[in-house]
Structure formats: structure tokens, C-alpha cells
Write a protein that holds these residues in place. Structure first.
Motif, short mmCIF file in Angstrom:
data_model
loop_
_atom_site.label_atom_id
_atom_site.label_comp_id
_atom_site.label_asym_id
_atom_site.label_seq_id
_atom_site.Cartn_x
_atom_site.Cartn_y
_atom_site.Cartn_z
N MET A 19 -0.78 -0.77 6.60
CA MET A 19 -1.17 -1.82 7.56
C MET A 19 -2.09 -2.29 7.24
O MET A 19 -3.30 -1.61 6.78
CB MET A 19 -1.25 -1.16 9.01
CG MET A 19 -1.53 -1.90 10.02
SD MET A 19 -1.35 -1.11 11.52
CE MET A 19 -1.84 0.68 11.35
N ARG A 64 6.39 0.53 14.72
CA ARG A 64 7.28 -0.26 14.30
C ARG A 64 7.36 0.41 12.80
O ARG A 64 8.70 0.24 12.20
CB ARG A 64 6.79 -1.65 14.18
CG ARG A 64 7.11 -2.47 15.34
CD ARG A 64 7.05 -3.97 15.06
NE ARG A 64 5.44 -4.16 14.36
CZ ARG A 64 4.71 -4.85 14.99
NH1 ARG A 64 4.72 -5.14 16.36
NH2 ARG A 64 3.50 -4.97 14.41
N GLU A 65 6.54 0.93 12.33
CA GLU A 65 6.51 1.53 10.96
C GLU A 65 7.34 2.75 10.84
O GLU A 65 7.54 3.41 9.50
CB GLU A 65 5.27 1.75 10.36
CG GLU A 65 4.50 0.58 10.03
CD GLU A 65 3.19 0.54 9.35
OE1 GLU A 65 2.61 1.79 9.13
OE2 GLU A 65 2.23 -0.34 8.98
N LYS A 66 7.51 3.57 11.96
CA LYS A 66 8.10 4.85 11.90
C LYS A 66 9.67 4.70 11.41
O LYS A 66 10.33 3.88 11.99
CB LYS A 66 8.10 5.72 13.15
CG LYS A 66 6.65 5.98 13.50
CD LYS A 66 6.68 6.68 15.07
CE LYS A 66 5.46 7.15 15.39
NZ LYS A 66 5.41 7.58 16.81
#
Length: 85
Positions: free
Chosen positions: A1, A81-83
């Protein structure tokens, strides 16, 4: 990120925001890209009176002063959102 800080070298608010971001960078592990708006006419035109401006992608998190609540909310949303599903 990665977060982006629109910055000016002679701007004390810019230096303060960059310094204030350090504990959050350690906690959340994001990359911080610092862009000097005076080195790019388009960035200067867009962010001139707002610097410092903190962005996550194209989303403005805050300008002038670090808004810790907005920063934490943006980082939490980005991490969510990245999970993997």
C-alpha cells in the motif's frame, strides 16, 4: 500500500505532516511517496494552495494538517480490500 504526500520543501506544514506520518507508517507498513509540487506544473496547478495533501491512490485523505481519524479509516479500508476472499 502506498500513500502520496504532495509537498513543498519550504513548507513547514508539509514537513510536520511527513513527520507525523512516521508512527502510522511503522504501524501500518505503507510506502510513502513524497512529491514536490513545485517540480511539476500540473501538480502545482492542482494542489497549489492545499499542500500538504495526503492521498491514497486518487483519494484525498486530508490536507494542511494530518487528520488521524480519516487516515486510520482510509488505511483500514485499504487493508480490508487487500485481504484475500
Amino acid at each position: 500500500m502506498k500513500l502520496t504526500l504532495m509537498f513543498r520543501e519550504y513548507c513547514s506544514l508539509c514537513h510536520k505532516m511527513r513527520d507525523d506520518l512516521q508512527p502510522y507508517q511503522q504501524e501500518y507498513g505503507f510506502e510513502l511517496e513524497v512529491l514536490d509540487v513545485d517540480e511539476d506544473e500540473a501538480l502545482e496547478a492542482k494542489y497549489n494552495e492545499l499542500v500538504p495533501v495526503l492521498l491514497l491512490g486518487e483519494q484525498e485523505i486530508c490536507h494542511w494538517h494530518l487528520d488521524e481519524a480519516k487516515l486510520r479509516a482510509a488505511l483500514a479500508e485499504a487493508l480490508d480490500r487487500e485481504k484475500p476472499v
